[in-house]
Design a protein around this motif. Structure first.
Motif, short mmCIF file in Angstrom:
data_model
loop_
_atom_site.label_atom_id
_atom_site.label_comp_id
_atom_site.label_asym_id
_atom_site.label_seq_id
_atom_site.Cartn_x
_atom_site.Cartn_y
_atom_site.Cartn_z
N VAL A 191 17.87 1.12 17.03
CA VAL A 191 18.99 1.71 16.30
C VAL A 191 19.08 3.21 16.54
CG1 VAL A 191 20.03 2.01 14.03
CG2 VAL A 191 18.80 -0.11 14.57
N GLY A 192 17.92 3.88 16.58
CA GLY A 192 17.92 5.32 16.79
C GLY A 192 17.82 6.07 15.46
N ASN A 193 18.32 7.32 15.44
CA ASN A 193 18.20 8.15 14.25
C ASN A 193 19.11 7.71 13.12
OD1 ASN A 193 16.31 9.82 15.46
ND2 ASN A 193 17.91 11.12 16.39
N GLY A 194 19.98 6.77 13.36
CA GLY A 194 20.85 6.29 12.29
C GLY A 194 20.08 5.53 11.23
N LEU A 195 18.91 4.97 11.56
CA LEU A 195 18.10 4.23 10.60
C LEU A 195 16.66 4.70 10.74
CD1 LEU A 195 17.94 1.99 8.47
CD2 LEU A 195 17.53 0.36 10.32
N ILE A 196 16.11 5.28 9.68
CA ILE A 196 14.77 5.88 9.68
C ILE A 196 13.94 5.15 8.65
CG2 ILE A 196 13.43 7.98 9.25
CD1 ILE A 196 15.87 9.57 10.11
N ILE A 197 12.71 4.77 9.05
CA ILE A 197 11.76 4.15 8.12
C ILE A 197 10.78 5.21 7.68
CG2 ILE A 197 10.36 3.33 10.08
CD1 ILE A 197 9.46 1.04 8.28
N ARG A 198 10.57 5.30 6.40
CA ARG A 198 9.70 6.31 5.81
C ARG A 198 8.70 5.63 4.89
NH1 ARG A 198 12.69 10.76 2.39
NH2 ARG A 198 13.57 11.16 4.44
N ALA A 199 7.44 6.15 4.90
CA ALA A 199 6.39 5.59 4.06
C ALA A 199 5.54 6.71 3.51
CB ALA A 199 5.53 4.61 4.85
N GLN A 200 5.09 6.51 2.24
CA GLN A 200 4.19 7.46 1.60
C GLN A 200 3.17 6.67 0.80
OE1 GLN A 200 6.13 10.36 -0.81
NE2 GLN A 200 4.23 11.21 -1.64
N ALA A 201 1.90 7.07 0.98
CA ALA A 201 0.82 6.32 0.33
C ALA A 201 0.83 6.57 -1.16
CB ALA A 201 -0.53 6.72 0.93
N ARG B 287 0.80 -1.22 0.00
CA ARG B 287 0.00 0.00 0.00
C ARG B 287 0.84 1.28 0.00
NH1 ARG B 287 -3.02 -2.87 3.96
NH2 ARG B 287 -2.06 -1.62 5.62
N TYR B 288 2.09 1.18 0.44
CA TYR B 288 2.89 2.39 0.59
C TYR B 288 4.26 2.21 -0.07
CZ TYR B 288 -0.56 2.88 4.32
OH TYR B 288 -1.72 2.94 5.01
N ALA B 289 4.85 3.33 -0.37
CA ALA B 289 6.25 3.35 -0.83
C ALA B 289 7.11 3.45 0.42
CB ALA B 289 6.49 4.52 -1.76
N VAL B 290 7.64 2.26 0.89
CA VAL B 290 8.39 2.19 2.13
C VAL B 290 9.88 2.20 1.78
CG1 VAL B 290 8.78 0.90 4.26
CG2 VAL B 290 6.54 0.85 3.17
N SER B 291 10.66 2.94 2.58
CA SER B 291 12.09 3.04 2.33
C SER B 291 12.81 3.27 3.65
CB SER B 291 12.41 4.18 1.35
OG SER B 291 11.92 5.40 1.85
N PHE B 292 14.11 2.83 3.66
CA PHE B 292 15.00 3.06 4.79
C PHE B 292 15.96 4.19 4.41
CE2 PHE B 292 14.73 -1.51 6.63
CZ PHE B 292 13.46 -1.23 7.09
N HIS B 293 16.21 5.12 5.38
CA HIS B 293 17.11 6.26 5.15
C HIS B 293 18.07 6.39 6.33
CE1 HIS B 293 14.76 7.95 1.73
NE2 HIS B 293 13.76 7.31 2.35
N ASP B 294 19.24 6.97 6.06
CA ASP B 294 20.18 7.24 7.14
C ASP B 294 19.87 8.59 7.79
OD1 ASP B 294 21.00 9.09 5.29
OD2 ASP B 294 22.87 8.10 4.79
N ALA B 295 20.72 9.01 8.72
CA ALA B 295 20.46 10.24 9.46
C ALA B 295 20.49 11.47 8.56
CB ALA B 295 21.48 10.41 10.59
#
Length: 862
Positions: A279-289, A235-243
Motif C-alpha cells: 500500500v505504501g505510506n497511505g497505510l501505516i502500522i504502529r505498535a507500542q509496548a 503484547r502491544y497496542a497495535v493501530s493502523f494510521h493514514d498518511a
C-alpha cells in the motif's frame, strides 16, 4: 582536586632539603598538607567526605541508568521485530488477494467471464475473505457493470449496476491505473456516512486497449482483525494510521496530532511504525509496548540509596556552611578593623580627638599633613596647641572652652591654622561628641577641612559676577528676566531701567507686543511650588529664541525683541527678553525702499526713452491719416462731391485714428507714471495684452516676430499690474535686442511669450516665460546676471534685470534664466518667473464690465 593542587605548586617545593632521592607521592602529599594553613585544612577536611558521597551517588545513578537503557533497548528490538513480522503477514495477505483478483481481471480481459459470472465469482471471494467488502467491475466509461458487496456493508455503500464511479479519490486512482496499466492501491478517506476503506484498482486491457478496472475495497477493521497476529496484539497496542497520522483502526496509547510530525525526542518508549507494503505510506502500522513493570528506576532500593546519599551530602554541606560562616565572621571583623584604620589614614579631612579635659588623644595622618606636626608631637598636648597662630591664641582658647562645653554650632567654625613652617591657611572645624561602646561620652571628635581653595574660588566668583554685571549694565540693549506666570522682575540692566523703570511692566509689554504666546496664570502663584514644575528646564537653553520687531510709542523707537526660555538659578522657569534699538536701521530700510521705487520709475522712463523714436513713428501714422481724412473731406465738401453717408464714413475713420493715437499715449502714461504699489485682483490676459502692445513697435522696428500664448481659464492674480507689465516689457525688449544682436535670418527672428499654470514645490503657480532665438548668455554673464549696475550693453545702466527680480520676489515669486539648446547648438535663451496663486473673487465680480472677458487663451502674432 589534590592532583590539580599538586600540579599548580612550584617544582622547587617538591625538592627535598637533604638526600639525593626525590620524595615519594605519599611524602609529597603529606608535605603539601603540612604546608596548608589551618583554615584551608579545615576546608579540605570537610570537602573530602562530600566529594566521596557525591561520587558514590553518581556511580549508583550511572549503574541504574545503564541497566534501564539496556532494558529499553531490548524491549525496542522486540517491538521492531514483532511489527516487521506483522507487516510481512499483512503484505502476504494482500498479495495473495491481489493474485486472485488479477486472475479474475485476466479472465475478464480475455472475455472468459461475463457480468453474471463475475457476480458469482465476486460473491464467492467476498464471502471467503472477510476483509474484502466489495468487488466491482467498472468499464472504460467509469460505469459500474457488475458489483457485489458483503452483508456487513451498508446498503447505501454498495455500488449499483449502471451507476457512475463517484468523483474524488476513486476517480483519480481509476485514472492512474488507466495510465500506468498496473494495480493501484489507494486509501479512501472516511466520509460523513462511510468508513475509510482501502481500494485496489486492477486494470482490464485487451492488446493495450483499456477496458476498465476491477475495484476491490478492503475493510480497514477487517485487515486489522484478520491480518494482525493475536500474540502481537496481546503484547502491544497495535493501530493502523493514514498518511496524516489519523487513527483508522486499533488502539493507540499516544496518538499524535493530525498532520504533526513526530520528533525523535517526542517518541514514546518502545514505539515503532512502518508503512504496509504494497500500500505504501497511505497505510501505516504502529505498535507500542504495554508498560508492565516499573523498571529498575522504580525499585525501592534505588530510591533508598539516593535518599541516604542525599541526606549524607546535605549534612556535610550544612556542617561546611556553618564552619564557613564562622570563618567569614572572623575574617569580616578583621577586615572591618583594617578598613576603618585604612579609611582614617587615607582621608583628606583631618581628624582629632580630645578627652573631656581638652587633651589630644588621637590625630590621623591627614591632620598631621595639614599642620606639618607628627602624631607624637600632638598626642598628649593641651592648649595652647602648636598649630595655633600666636595672634589668635586668646580667641582660639575661648573657642576651645565653647567646644568642650558643647556650644559649637553644627555648621562649624572657621579659623586660621599655622603650619610647622610658619605658613597659615584657612580651615573649618566641625565638632561632635565621642561616644564609646557602652554609650558613655569620653571626649570630643573634631574634623578639620582646608578651605583656602574654596575661599579663593568664592572671591574669584564674586569678582567675575561683578565684571559680568558691569558688562550687562554697559550693553546698548535692554535685558530683563522674569519668571513665567508672575509679575516679579528677576534681573534688569541699566538700559531697561532707563526705558521702563524697575517694574516688570515693560518686560510684559514687550512679550505681549512681540506676539509670544502668553503663559496662563493661576491662583496658585503664591504657592511655594512653581506652577510650571515638571517641565524639562534642562533642555530650555538649547531652544531657538523668538524675535520680533515692534514700535514702542512711549519711547518713540523701533525695537528688535528677542525672547527665550531659561532655567533660573533657583530652578524656576523664566523668560529672558533682549530689546535692541533698531530705529536707525528701519529708517535706512524705508529710505532704501524709496530709492528702489524711484529706480523702478527711472527704469520705465529709460525704457520709454529708448522706444521714443518708435513711439513717434507709431503716432505719426494715425495723425497723418487724420490729416489726410480731414483734407479730403474739406476739398470734397467745397466741390460738393460728397454725400452724407460718405461724410459719416470718413468722420468715423478719422475718429478711430484719433482714438488709436489716444490709446497709445494713455498706455505710455500709465506705464511711466510713478505711483505707490497697488496690488489688486488683475486679469492675466489683460496684463499680457498691455505689455505686448507696448513692445510691438520695438518688435516691428527690429524685424522680430512676437508670438504669445495665454493658457485658458487662468485665475485672477493679486498683483500690481503696472509692475508685472514692467517686468514683461523689460524681458521682451531684452529678447528682441538679443535676437537683433545675433543677426539671425528672418525666419528665425522670433520671440515667444508663454503663460501657463504649473507646480513648484507642490504649490500651484502661474509661470511667465519669454523664449528668444538670440545668442544666449555666456557663463560669466549668467553668474552676474542680476547684479546691480552690471550690463553687457554699452548704453545699458545694469538695473533692469535687478529691478525685475526685486519686483517678482516682492510678489513672493522667483525668477530664473537658462540657455536653450538643440543638441550641441545654442538656439536662444529663456527668461521665466512665476507668481503664486492667491484666491480672490472671480474676475467678473472684481473688474469693470469693460475689462471682463471669457478668459480664453489664444495664440497671436505681431
Amino acid at each position: 582536586m589534590l592532583a590539580s593542587t599538586l600540579g599548580t605548586m612550584p617544582s622547587s617545593s617538591l625538592i627535598p632539603l637533604a638526600g639525593p632521592e626525590k620524595l615519594t607521592p605519599p611524602a609529597r602529599l603529606k608535605r603539601w598538607w603540612q604546608r596548608l594553613a589551618p583554615q584551608r585544612q579545615d576546608r579540605f577536611a570537610v570537602l573530602a567526605p562530600l566529594v566521596a558521597v557525591v561520587l558514590f551517588l553518581a556511580a549508583i545513578v550511572a549503574a541504574f541508568g545503564y541497566l534501564r537503557l539496556e532494558e529499553i533497548e531490548r524491549e525496542q528490538e522486540a517491538v521492531n521485530r514483532d511489527v516487521e513480522y506483522t507487516q510481512q503477514r499483512l503484505r502476504l495477505r494482500l498479495l495473495e488477494r491481489q493474485e486472485q483478483l488479477m486472475r479474475i481481471a485476466r479472465e475478464v480481459s480475455n472475455r472468459e467471464l461475463d457480468a453474471d459470472e463475475f457476480q458469482s465469482r465476486a460473491e464467492a471471494i467476498v464471502n471467503q475473505y472477510p476483509e474484502l467488502e466489495s468487488l466491482s467491475w467498472i468499464d472504460n466509461r467509469r460505469n459500474v457493470k457488475a458489483s457485489f458487496g458483503s452483508v456487513s456493508l451498508a446498503p447505501h455503500l454498495v455500488k449499483k449496476i449502471g451507476s457512475t464511479l463517484e468523483p474524488g479519490e476513486s476517480v483519480s486512482s481509476y485514472n492512474l491505473a488507466r495510465e500506468l496499466q498496473q494495480p493501484i492501491y489507494a486509501m479512501h478517506a472516511a466520509g460523513a456516512n462511510s468508513p475509510a476503506v482501502l481500494q485496489l484498482h486492477i486494470p482490464f486491457s485487451d492488446r493495450a486497449r483499456f477496458l476498465g478496472v476491477l475495484l476491490a475495497e478492503y475493510s480497514i477493521d477487517g485487515l486489522f482483525r484478520y491480518g494482525v497476529p493475536a500474540e502481537v496484539s496481546a503484547r502491544y497496542a497495535v493501530s493502523f494510521h493514514d498518511a496524516n497520522g489519523g487513527l483508522l483502526a486499533g488502539t493507540s496509547i499516544a496518538p499524535r496530532k493530525p498532520g504533526a510530525r513526530l520528533l525523535p525526542w517526542d517518541k514514546p518508549v518502545n514505539f515503532y511504525e512502518v508503512p504496509v507494503s504494497p500500500v505504501g505510506n497511505g497505510l501505516i502500522i504502529r505498535a507500542q509496548a504495554y508498560r508492565a513493570s516499573l523498571g529498575v528506576v522504580g525499585s525501592g532500593l534505588f530510591w533508598l540509596v539516593n535518599a541516604l546519599s542525599l541526606m549524607t551530602a546535605w549534612m556535610l554541606i550544612a556542617n561546611w556552611r556553618h564552619t564557613r560562616r564562622r570563618m567569614q565572621a572572623q575574617q569580616a571583623l578583621i577586615s572591618e578593623t583594617s578598613f576603618r584604620r585604612a579609611m582614617e589614614n587615607s582621608m583628606l579631612t583631618g581628624m582629632r580627638a580630645l578627652d573631656l579635659q581638652g587633651r589630644i588623644t588621637y590625630v590621623n595622618p591627614a591632620f598631621c599633613r595639614m599642620t606639618g606636626w607628627s602624631e607624637p608631637d600632638l598626642v598628649g598636648r593641651t592648649a595652647p596647641f602648636p598649630y595655633w597662630p600666636e595672634a589668635d591664641i586668646d580667641s582660639l582658647s575661648s573657642r576651645l572652652q565653647e567646644e568642650l562645653a558643647g556650644k559649637i554650632q553644627s555648621s562649624g567654625i572657621q579659623f586660621r591654622v599655622k603650619r610647622r613652617d610658619g605658613s597659615l591657611f584657612d580651615a573649618r572645624l566641625y565638632v561632635s561628641p565621642l561616644i564609646d561602646a557602652h554609650g558613655i561620652q569620653t571626649g570630643w571628635m573634631t574634623s578639620m577641612t582646608d578651605i583656602s581653595e574654596p575661599n579663593r574660588i568664592r572671591d574669584q566668583l564674586s569678582a567675575s559676577h561683578e565684571r559680568f554685571t558691569t558688562v550687562l549694565e554697559a550693553l546698548d540693549a535692554s535685558i530683563s528676566v522674569a519668571p513665567l506666570g508672575s509679575d516679579e522682575l528677576l534681573f534688569a540692566n541699566k538700559l531697561y531701567r532707563l526705558w521702563f523703570g524697575t517694574e516688570a511692566g515693560g518686560h510684559l509689554q514687550l512679550v505681549a507686543e512681540a506676539g509670544v504666546p502668553a503663559t496662563p496664570t493661576s491662583d496658585d502663584s503664591l504657592d511655594p511650588v512653581d506652577a510650571f514644575a515638571g517641565l524639562p528646564t534642562n533642555s530650555l537653553p538649547d531652544s531657538d529664541p523668538e524675535s520680533a520687531e515692534l514700535y514702542v510709542d512711549a519711547l518713540g523707537k523701533w525695537l528688535e525683541v528677542r525672547t527665550r526660555y531659561l532655567s533660573w538659578v533657583d530652578g524656576r522657569l523664566a523668560q529672558m527678553v533682549i530689546a535692541t534699538d533698531i530705529t536707525a536701521r528701519r529708517v535706512a530700510e524705508e529710505q532704501s525702499a524709496a530709492q528702489i521705487e524711484r529706480a523702478q520709475t527711472a527704469s520705465r522712463l529709460i525704457t520709454m526713452g529708448e522706444m521714443a523714436s518708435s513711439v513717434a513713428h507709431e503716432l505719426n501714422q494715425p495723425l497723418t491719416a487724420i490729416n489726410n481724412y480731414c483734407n479730403g473731406m474739406v476739398s470734397r465738401i467745397k466741390s460738393q462731391q460728397i454725400s452724407e453717408d460718405e461724410l459719416l464714413g470718413a468722420l468715423e475713420k478719422t475718429a478711430k485714428q484719433a482714438q488709436r493715437a489716444g490709446q497709445i499715449i494713455h498706455r505710455i502714461r500709465s506705464f511711466v507714471k510713478r505711483s505707490e504699489p497697488n496690488r489688486s485682483p488683475s486679469n492675466i490676459e489683460s496684463m499680457v495684452d498691455e505689455a505686448v502692445e507696448l513692445v510691438e513697435i520695438e518688435m516691428r522696428r527690429r524685424n522680430v516676430r512676437l508670438t504669445h500664448y495665454v493658457a485658458p481659464r487662468l485665475p485672477v492674480l493679486l498683483v500690481d499690474p503696472i509692475l508685472i507689465e514692467q517686468v514683461l516689457v523689460n524681458l521682451l525688449k531684452n529678447a528682441a535686442e538679443s535676437v537683433d544682436a545675433a543677426q539671425r535670418p528672418t525666419a528665425q527672428r522670433s520671440v515667444m511669450l508663454r503663460v501657463a499654470p504649473t507646480q513648484v514645490d507642490d504649490k500651484p503657480v502661474i509661470e511667465f516665460a519669454v523664449l528668444d532665438s538670440g545668442q544666449g548668455l555666456a557663463p560669466e554673464v549668467m553668474a552676474r546676471l542680476y547684479e546691480a549696475f552690471h550690463s553687457t550693453k554699452a548704453e545699458g545702466m545694469g538695473i533692469g534685470l535687478s529691478l525685475c527680480r526685486s519686483i517678482v520676489e516682492s510678489h513672493l515669486g522667483r525668477m530664473k534664466a537658462e540657455n536653450l539648446y538643440n543638441g550641441p547648438d545654442l538656439t536662444g535663451c529663456c527668461f521665466s518667473f512665476w507668481i503664486p496663486m492667491i484666491e480672490v473673487l472671480p474676475p467678473k465680480a472684481r473688474l469693470p464690465a469693460g475689462q471682463a472677458n471669457d478668459n480664453q487663451g489664444h495664440p497671436s502674432k505681431t
